[in-house]
Write an enzyme that holds these catalytic residues in place. Structure first.
Site, short mmCIF file in Angstrom:
data_model
loop_
_atom_site.label_atom_id
_atom_site.label_comp_id
_atom_site.label_asym_id
_atom_site.label_seq_id
_atom_site.Cartn_x
_atom_site.Cartn_y
_atom_site.Cartn_z
N PRO A 46 -5.18 9.48 -0.58
CA PRO A 46 -5.54 8.06 -0.60
C PRO A 46 -5.57 7.49 0.81
O PRO A 46 -4.53 7.32 1.44
CB PRO A 46 -4.43 7.42 -1.45
CG PRO A 46 -3.28 8.37 -1.34
CD PRO A 46 -3.85 9.74 -1.17
N ASP B 215 -2.78 8.92 5.25
CA ASP B 215 -2.56 9.28 3.85
C ASP B 215 -1.41 8.43 3.33
O ASP B 215 -0.26 8.59 3.75
CB ASP B 215 -2.21 10.77 3.77
CG ASP B 215 -2.06 11.27 2.33
OD1 ASP B 215 -1.91 10.43 1.42
OD2 ASP B 215 -2.05 12.50 2.14
N HIS B 216 -1.72 7.53 2.39
CA HIS B 216 -0.71 6.58 1.93
C HIS B 216 0.37 7.23 1.07
O HIS B 216 1.38 6.59 0.74
CB HIS B 216 -1.38 5.44 1.14
CG HIS B 216 -0.75 4.11 1.39
ND1 HIS B 216 0.59 3.94 1.59
CD2 HIS B 216 -1.29 2.86 1.46
CE1 HIS B 216 0.87 2.66 1.77
NE2 HIS B 216 -0.26 1.99 1.70
N ARG B 217 0.19 8.49 0.70
CA ARG B 217 1.27 9.20 0.01
C ARG B 217 2.41 9.51 0.97
O ARG B 217 3.58 9.61 0.56
CB ARG B 217 0.75 10.51 -0.59
CG ARG B 217 -0.31 10.36 -1.66
CD ARG B 217 -0.84 11.72 -2.07
NE ARG B 217 -1.44 12.44 -0.94
CZ ARG B 217 -1.94 13.68 -1.01
NH1 ARG B 217 -1.93 14.31 -2.18
NH2 ARG B 217 -2.46 14.25 0.05
#
Length: 449
Positions: free
Chosen positions: A244, A420-422
């Protein structure tokens, strides 16, 4: 007795499954020595030269330039005992020549262990001879043509299927010009199609009525997706639909950085070094990672873990004639500014020449893409698979800027960070981008890190 061995396309230790034949360095009849370069291929990473593990005489090339071949597929036949025979017998099916002393019904020989190729470690590559098959009958349409002409020309492959006679370079020319060889009459002996035949056919097609070129596709051309372009497309699709993405932007005044650059150019320590704004950005990234290590980590979905890297293998996106590649500066965080500048200059130059070693294209931890060299201000870069962030560096422009309450013309640059928002939260991504911006806006801030 002659001893025919087939040289398979080697695995270059990249985990790749195929490569395109770029050009042959040898031809049938040439003598070769152990570890002599015989072919240049293009993998999904770079152009690679392959050496052969035997000495002997080349008897047959089994792949044409421009052809994509799977790893392990035989591409070359060598007679390692040429004194035993004048040469291999003709074979109308293109199979590997049989040893003269063997009966026609003999079974193919078993597996042979190849010697390790220079530069590829001790990996064992197994080569198998292609099975010998019976000749296919020719139809009356082709009865007057030879079963197989010299120079690997084509022949009647299966019953009822006419394959025109033409050498590999002529076939490639026809493909490039969009000429169907089945519509061309060969002018050479035996009906072999020549370059002149193909060019005449191409000129005739160009002279078609105007109505014909209005058909769909008449003014289009297609380029096969392979090599670097294919690998880039697959990687970007994987990244875009797996991680994401979040992208943030920052505009900064880099006038102090540019002034320092001019000063350092006169420093004897930087003599002969190409000191670019990219080198400053690379150094800023390495320093900022210390405060926000999350941008240098990676998401391991299988283990449900975040893997933090205690080193920075810095990828630099480079546009080359073969497509976009991302070679890596190993342990960039341990380098001084002058060392980084020299490494970046060497790395980008090698990449543009297509000579980057395959090992230098993998295992990056963070990437910088310099869109500023194209006069672009900013963008939303896509994260490279196996990483969690990428920084885009825009063009440096003279722009109005407020300094101490007064309007002035300054050197201004835009940065954009995709992450990467993870792995990276908004606060962490913002902190990292702000740190990089602060280091570029005022390089003296580095003394506080």
């Amino acid at each position: 007795m002659p001893d025919y061995k087939q040289f398979p396309l080697a695995d270059t230790a990249e985990g790749l499954t195929e490569a395109e034949i770029l050009n042959w360095r040898v031809q049938p009849g040439d003598e070769v020595q152990v570890n002599q370069i015989v072919v240049e291929v293009e993998t999904a990473k770079a152009a690679v030269e392959l050496p052969i593990p035997w000495a002997g005489v080349v008897t047959e090339l089994l792949a044409e330039p421009g052809q994509t071949v799977e790893v392990g597929t035989p591409i070359l036949t060598v007679d390692t005992d040429p004194g035993g025979s004048a040469g291999p017998p003709a074979d109308t099916n293109g199979a590997t020549p049989a040893k003269p002393a063997e009966p026609e019904s003999a079974e193919p020989e078993g597996e042979e262990e190849m010697k390790p190729l220079v530069g590829y470690g001790s990996k064992t590559v197994v080569a198998k001879r292609r099975p010998r098959t019976a000749p296919q009958p020719q139809t009356a349409m082709n009865d007057s043509l030879p079963a197989k002409s010299a120079g690997n020309e084509s022949f009647m492959a299966t019953e009822g299927e006419y394959v025109p006679l033409a050498k590999p370079p002529v076939r490639k020319l026809a493909k490039d010009l969009g000429v169907d060889l089945r519509t061309v009459t060969g002018s050479a002996d035996g009906g072999v199609i020549t370059r002149e035949d193909v060019e005449r056919a191409a000129n005739g097609a160009a002279a078609a009525p105007a109505a014909a070129i209005t058909e769909p596709g008449a003014r289009e051309h297609r380029v096969p997706v392979k090599g670097v372009r294919k690998a880039t497309a697959q990687a970007m699709m994987e990244s875009a639909f797996t991680a994401p993405h979040v992208t943030e932007f920052l505009t900064i005044d880099v006038t102090p950085m540019m002034e320092l650059r001019e000063k350092l150019k006169r420093d004897p320590a930087f003599a002969g070094v190409k000191l670019t704004p990219l080198a400053f950005a690379a150094k800023a990234v390495c320093l900022a990672v210390r405060r926000t290590p999350d941008v240098n980590a990676v998401w391991d979905a299988e283990a449900a873990e975040i893997v933090y890297k205690d080193y920075v293998h810095l990828g630099i996106a480079a546009a080359t004639p073969r497509g976009l590649v991302v070679p890596k500066v190993r342990d960039a965080d341990r380098m001084s500014l002058v060392e980084l500048a020299a490494a970046l200059d060497e790395l980008t130059g090698t990449a543009r020449e297509g000579k980057t070693p395959p090992g230098d294209m993998v295992n990056g931890t963070f990437t910088i893409t310099n869109v500023g060299v194209f006069g672009v201000d900013t963008g939303t870069p896509i994260i490279n698979p196996g990483e969690s962030a990428i920084l885009a560096v825009g063009a440096i422009r003279d722009m109005p800027w407020v300094v101490d309450g007064e309007l002035a013309v300054r050197k201004v640059m835009q940065l954009s960070l995709s992450f990467d928002h993870r792995v990276v939260d908004g606060q962490q991504g913002s902190q990292f981008l702000a740190d990089v911006g602060a280091l570029l806006a005022d390089p003296s801030v580095a003394i506080t890190y």
